[in-house]
Write an enzyme that holds these catalytic residues in place. Structure first.
Site, short mmCIF file in Angstrom:
data_model
loop_
_atom_site.label_atom_id
_atom_site.label_comp_id
_atom_site.label_asym_id
_atom_site.label_seq_id
_atom_site.Cartn_x
_atom_site.Cartn_y
_atom_site.Cartn_z
N GLU A 198 13.27 -3.28 10.53
CA GLU A 198 12.91 -2.11 9.75
C GLU A 198 11.95 -1.22 10.55
OE1 GLU A 198 10.48 -3.03 6.31
OE2 GLU A 198 11.23 -1.27 5.24
N TRP B 112 0.80 -1.22 0.00
CA TRP B 112 0.00 0.00 0.00
C TRP B 112 0.84 1.28 0.00
CZ3 TRP B 112 2.14 2.23 4.08
CH2 TRP B 112 2.63 1.40 5.09
N ASN B 113 2.16 1.19 0.23
CA ASN B 113 2.87 2.44 0.57
C ASN B 113 3.03 3.40 -0.61
OD1 ASN B 113 4.82 0.77 -0.53
ND2 ASN B 113 6.45 1.51 0.82
N GLY C 257 6.81 -6.12 -0.72
CA GLY C 257 6.17 -6.11 0.59
C GLY C 257 7.13 -6.57 1.66
N SER C 258 6.59 -7.14 2.71
CA SER C 258 7.40 -7.52 3.85
C SER C 258 8.08 -8.87 3.61
CB SER C 258 6.52 -7.61 5.09
OG SER C 258 5.54 -8.62 4.88
N LYS D 217 -2.82 -8.43 -7.24
CA LYS D 217 -3.40 -8.60 -5.90
C LYS D 217 -2.79 -7.47 -5.08
CE LYS D 217 -3.32 -9.90 -1.44
NZ LYS D 217 -4.19 -8.79 -1.00
N HIS D 218 -3.58 -6.42 -4.90
CA HIS D 218 -3.06 -5.25 -4.18
C HIS D 218 -3.28 -5.44 -2.68
CE1 HIS D 218 -1.21 -1.47 -4.09
NE2 HIS D 218 -1.76 -0.92 -5.17
N ALA D 219 -2.63 -4.60 -1.87
CA ALA D 219 -2.85 -4.65 -0.42
C ALA D 219 -4.33 -4.39 -0.12
CB ALA D 219 -1.98 -3.61 0.26
N SER D 220 -4.83 -5.04 0.92
CA SER D 220 -6.27 -5.00 1.20
C SER D 220 -6.78 -3.63 1.62
CB SER D 220 -6.61 -6.03 2.28
OG SER D 220 -6.42 -7.32 1.75
N LEU E 157 11.65 -6.49 -1.06
CA LEU E 157 11.20 -6.56 0.34
C LEU E 157 11.66 -5.35 1.15
CD1 LEU E 157 11.82 -10.39 0.72
CD2 LEU E 157 9.80 -9.20 -0.17
P1 NAP Z 1 2.89 -6.81 3.47
O1 NAP Z 1 2.06 -6.91 4.69
O2 NAP Z 1 3.91 -7.83 3.23
O3 NAP Z 1 1.86 -6.76 2.25
C1 NAP Z 1 2.30 -6.66 0.91
C2 NAP Z 1 1.36 -7.46 0.04
O4 NAP Z 1 1.54 -8.84 0.32
C3 NAP Z 1 -0.11 -7.16 0.29
O5 NAP Z 1 -0.79 -7.25 -0.93
C4 NAP Z 1 -0.52 -8.29 1.23
O6 NAP Z 1 -1.89 -8.57 1.17
C5 NAP Z 1 0.30 -9.43 0.67
N1 NAP Z 1 0.59 -10.50 1.61
C6 NAP Z 1 0.84 -10.40 2.94
N2 NAP Z 1 1.11 -11.62 3.44
C7 NAP Z 1 1.04 -12.50 2.42
C8 NAP Z 1 1.19 -13.91 2.31
N3 NAP Z 1 1.52 -14.66 3.36
N4 NAP Z 1 1.02 -14.49 1.12
C9 NAP Z 1 0.70 -13.75 0.04
N5 NAP Z 1 0.52 -12.41 0.07
C10 NAP Z 1 0.71 -11.79 1.25
O7 NAP Z 1 3.65 -5.44 3.38
P2 NAP Z 1 3.07 -3.98 3.56
O8 NAP Z 1 2.88 -3.75 5.01
O9 NAP Z 1 1.90 -3.76 2.66
O10 NAP Z 1 4.28 -3.12 2.98
C11 NAP Z 1 5.36 -2.75 3.76
C12 NAP Z 1 6.60 -3.53 3.43
O11 NAP Z 1 6.87 -3.50 2.04
C13 NAP Z 1 7.81 -2.96 4.09
O12 NAP Z 1 8.61 -3.97 4.60
C14 NAP Z 1 8.52 -2.24 2.95
O13 NAP Z 1 9.88 -2.05 3.14
C15 NAP Z 1 8.23 -3.17 1.82
N6 NAP Z 1 8.41 -2.50 0.54
C16 NAP Z 1 9.46 -2.86 -0.25
C17 NAP Z 1 9.68 -2.19 -1.45
C18 NAP Z 1 10.83 -2.55 -2.34
O14 NAP Z 1 10.82 -2.14 -3.50
N7 NAP Z 1 11.83 -3.28 -1.87
C19 NAP Z 1 8.81 -1.17 -1.83
C20 NAP Z 1 7.76 -0.84 -1.00
C21 NAP Z 1 7.56 -1.52 0.19
P3 NAP Z 1 -2.91 -8.05 2.34
O15 NAP Z 1 -2.85 -6.57 2.30
O16 NAP Z 1 -4.21 -8.61 1.91
O17 NAP Z 1 -2.38 -8.61 3.61
#
Ligand code: NAP
Length: 467
Positions: free
Chosen positions: A367, A136-137, A212-213, A160-163, A235
């Site tokens: 982080e 979502w960020n 994502g994470s 599949k975007h963040a919820s 990540l």
């Molecule tokens: P997140 O909780 O990991 O969510 C990211 C996406 O993954 C969402 O669409 C989420 O869906 C989905 N997801 C979560 N758990 C999953 C699983 N077990 N299986 C499949 N899909 C899953 O991360 P966030 O809180 O949205 O974003 C923050 C993180 O992203 C931070 O760590 C940040 O550093 C990282 N990030 C990295 C970059 C890069 O380019 N390296 C860029 C931006 C952000 P739901 O929303 O439905 O849970």
């Protein structure tokens, strides 16, 4: 997590959405696959025409989509408009450059002859339907930097975007449809994270990219590994920001503030750990702390706001726990340290400068996803490198120095996917973006990004007798 727009500035739920059923999801995969089989044969010029149209539409929609993003995840509205503009720029860049980036590659005549070929080249062919799991960020940018190269390469995308950003997700599907891309080239799947595995195991989905994470990345990569499907993972990060004595300290401090608090501190490439040489420590800290303390926290729709709320309540709780752990183990908050006074609604967190970080604190290894800066004092370039690399992450890094010997040392030794001197890390369509270590693997943007989801095909012609 429910699929819903919840305004982080107020905590109010504005809209909720039903997740797609397994059957509806399957239908969309079928449409994506059928569309891909046709779309893969289109000319670059046709794809470019459609992508240019998408960029033009996005420019027209800029104010509206910026307000939607701000309402869904809390970034200051001016930054949301800038994000939309950056997306249009990246679309145009890929529209104008993809044909050259994916042109056939020819080995030298000597190597071609040595392989026994009369004619031989490498062709970048499309791969198929690619799943994008996105955060979502930067709710537009993260998707567009996947979608633009994917569509130019001749693939089809499933998002599949963040919820918590469903309206932005639906906007993206609509944008590409209005631009004229065949239905099925780019679709949004409103599904929760537990439904991702079934999509990834579908044989018509050939690869996945996740931003994502770390836990999300590990989970998607495990399923993809089991299915022998390619992944790109972008990540988390905990980028170092090193300030050496030869630097322009005032500029380094001013940029440090932006590098830490951009996007309300929720950026993967934000500078999170500040490693300041002892000779310039006091000067840097004075400028940096004064500027951090003067930032205006408040309503992200107000044009004068510097920092809006964190995107989720859980995100704020996580950050509070990280700061509390550091303070319990001896760190000092020079400013901020918790919720700002006077903000009783929403998920705000005050800009925070933490001094006295030690390696036993969680914040040293984890982080900090919010406006919290960890400060370290160092006495040499070698010590800065050692401390900078003492992290599981390896996304990017920043160094302020005018000393060429130091430039060589940092460019050689920092364990990261980027080293930015005398400036802050930023992505650009023409430059590869990605990390090493637990920040992930693979690259987005540039030629590297567009080739990640191509079938890199060797085309070899044997010589006819007498040739
Ligand atoms: P997140 O909780 O990991 O969510 C990211 C996406 O993954 C969402 O669409 C989420 O869906 C989905 N997801 C979560 N758990 C999953 C699983 N077990 N299986 C499949 N899909 C899953 O991360 P966030 O809180 O949205 O974003 C923050 C993180 O992203 C931070 O760590 C940040 O550093 C990282 N990030 C990295 C970059 C890069 O380019 N390296 C860029 C931006 C952000 P739901 O929303 O439905 O849970």
């Amino acid at each position: 997590m429910p699929i819903a727009t919840v305004n982080p500035a107020t905590g109010e739920t504005l809209r909720t959405f039903d997740a797609l059923s397994a059957e509806e999801t399957e239908q969309r995969i079928a449409v994506a696959h059928a569309t891909f089989l046709q779309y893969r044969t289109t000319e670059f010029s046709e794809r470019a025409r459609l992508l240019h149209r998408a960029a033009d539409l996005l420019d027209k929609d800029q104010d509206d989509i910026a307000r939607t993003m701000t309402t869904e995840m809390g970034k200051p509205v001016a930054a949301a408009r800038a994000e939309a503009a950056k997306c249009a720029k990246a679309m145009r860049w890929y529209a104008d450059n993809a044909a050259a980036l994916l042109a056939d590659e020819h080995p030298s005549a000597a190597d071609a002859a040595d392989s026994g070929a009369s004619r031989v080249y490498t062709r970048y062919r499309p791969l198929g339907v690619v799943l994008a799991v996105m955060p979502w960020n930067f709710p537009l940018w993260q998707v567009v930097r996947f979608a633009a190269p994917t569509l130019m390469a001749g693939n089809a995308g499933l998002l599949k975007h963040a919820s918590n950003v469903p309206q932005t997700a639906l906007y993206l599907e609509d944008l590409f449809r209005r631009a004229g891309f065949p239905h099925g080239c780019f679709q949004t799947l409103l599904i929760g994270s537990r439904a991702v595995e079934a999509v990834l195991r579908d044989p018509r989905v050939v690869a996945a990219t996740l931003t994502g994470s770390e836990p999300a990345g590990r989970s998607v990569a495990a399923v993809a590994g089991d299915e022998v499907k390619k992944t790109v993972l972008e990540l988390g990060g905990s980028d170092p920001y090193i300030v050496m004595p030869s630097a322009d300290i005032e500029r380094a401090a001013a940029t440090a503030v932006t590098a830490r608090v951009q996007n309300n501190g929720q950026s993967c490439i934000a500078a999170k750990r500040f490693l300041v040489h002892t000779d310039v420590y006091d000067t840097f800290m004075e400028h940096f702390t004064t500027r951090m303390g003067a930032l205006k926290v408040g309503d992200p729709l107000d044009e004068s706001t510097d920092i809006g709320p964190l995107a989720t309540e859980q995100g704020r709780t996580d950050l509070e726990e990280l700061v509390a752990d550091a303070v319990r183990l001896g760190a000092t908050a020079l400013c901020g340290g918790g919720r700002p006074t006077g903000q009783d609604r929403g998920w705000f967190f005050a800009p925070t400068v933490l001094m006295g970080i030690t390696t036993d604190m969680r914040i040293h290894h984890e982080e900090a996803f919010g406006p919290v800066a960890s400060i370290y004092r160092v006495t040499s370039a070698a010590e800065a490198v050692e401390l900078a690399n003492d992290t599981p992450f390896g996304l990017s890094s920043n160094v302020w120095t005018r000393d060429e010997e130091e430039v060589d040392l940092f460019a050689r030794d920092l364990e990261a996917g980027g080293v930015f001197f005398n400036g802050m890390t930023a992505s650009h369509p023409a430059l590869p973006f990605g990390g090493i270590k637990r920040s992930g693997y693979g690259r987005e943007l540039s030629g590297h990004g567009i080739r990640e989801f191509c079938n890199i095909t060797t085309v070899w012609h044997g010589a006819e007798p007498g040739e």
